[in-house]
Motif scaffolding. Sequence first.
Motif, mmCIF file in Angstrom:
data_model
loop_
_atom_site.group_PDB
_atom_site.id
_atom_site.type_symbol
_atom_site.label_atom_id
_atom_site.label_comp_id
_atom_site.label_asym_id
_atom_site.label_seq_id
_atom_site.Cartn_x
_atom_site.Cartn_y
_atom_site.Cartn_z
ATOM 1 N N SER A 158 15.298 -44.143 31.645
ATOM 2 C CA SER A 158 13.968 -44.669 31.959
ATOM 3 C C SER A 158 13.233 -43.805 32.983
ATOM 4 O O SER A 158 12.025 -43.891 33.135
ATOM 5 N N LEU A 159 13.972 -42.924 33.670
ATOM 6 C CA LEU A 159 13.343 -42.053 34.670
ATOM 7 C C LEU A 159 12.836 -40.749 34.053
ATOM 8 O O LEU A 159 11.994 -40.076 34.613
ATOM 9 N N HIS A 187 18.487 -53.430 43.713
ATOM 10 C CA HIS A 187 17.324 -53.080 42.879
ATOM 11 C C HIS A 187 17.029 -51.585 43.002
ATOM 12 O O HIS A 187 15.899 -51.183 43.267
ATOM 13 N N GLN A 239 11.702 -45.586 41.329
ATOM 14 C CA GLN A 239 10.344 -45.536 40.786
ATOM 15 C C GLN A 239 9.265 -45.629 41.862
ATOM 16 O O GLN A 239 8.084 -45.459 41.583
ATOM 17 N N LEU A 296 16.626 -49.265 40.921
ATOM 18 C CA LEU A 296 15.587 -48.724 40.033
ATOM 19 C C LEU A 296 14.217 -48.789 40.709
ATOM 20 O O LEU A 296 13.401 -47.878 40.575
ATOM 21 N N TYR A 342 20.063 -45.514 34.969
ATOM 22 C CA TYR A 342 18.596 -45.567 34.861
ATOM 23 C C TYR A 342 17.976 -44.221 34.500
ATOM 24 O O TYR A 342 16.758 -44.086 34.451
#
Length: 220
Positions: free
Chosen positions: A202-203, A163, A169, A165, A199
Amino acid sequence: QEQSSLVIDALKPGIVLLIKDLNGNHVVQRCLQRLGASECQFIYDAAGSHCVEIATHRHGCCVLQRCIDHATPEQRTNLVKEIAKHAYFLSQDPFGNYVVQYVLDIKLTEASGEVMKRLAGHYAELSAQKFSSNVVEKCLKMTNEELKPCQDQIVQELADYPHILRLLQDPYANYVVQSALSVSSGTLYENLVDQIKPYLTSLRGTPHGKRIMAKINNVK
């Protein structure tokens, strides 16, 4: 000598309570400064036997650090070994984490290696917690060549985390990932970057993400 013996006899029975007391801890710290190392052995015995209880206490964690400062090499080795043994639990504690960081700061290769051995297998989980993330960052930033395999394991565990991501985050873990990108190189670095790349979109809009992207774009 006689006065020292009187002081020791008076303090010994309640030494753990004194270490944790708002005023008493200063008396213990003064003993460490003024008495000889062998005369302070009763403090080191208590610190070793009640290591977790003392390290996780607001005042106790300071006394433990002073114990390390004033110890003989043998006293230091024994105490640090005890702290390292509980590094996984202590790293997650608001006070205990400072004691673990202090052990890393004194740069005893064996002790640092033992701390990292105890944290191994848990680096991703520890990176996402406020207190332990500081410990993981400190482990990554150590410059001792002998500890390189232990540090490589941290980077590997982050790259292998399913995981990732979540880590990218996370308000704490993202700093650990940034440090991992800074200190790693070669295949290890490329492997971590490969795990992060899917990712990046999305970052892009997040402050954490921008910093991670900057690290990746700074090609080694």
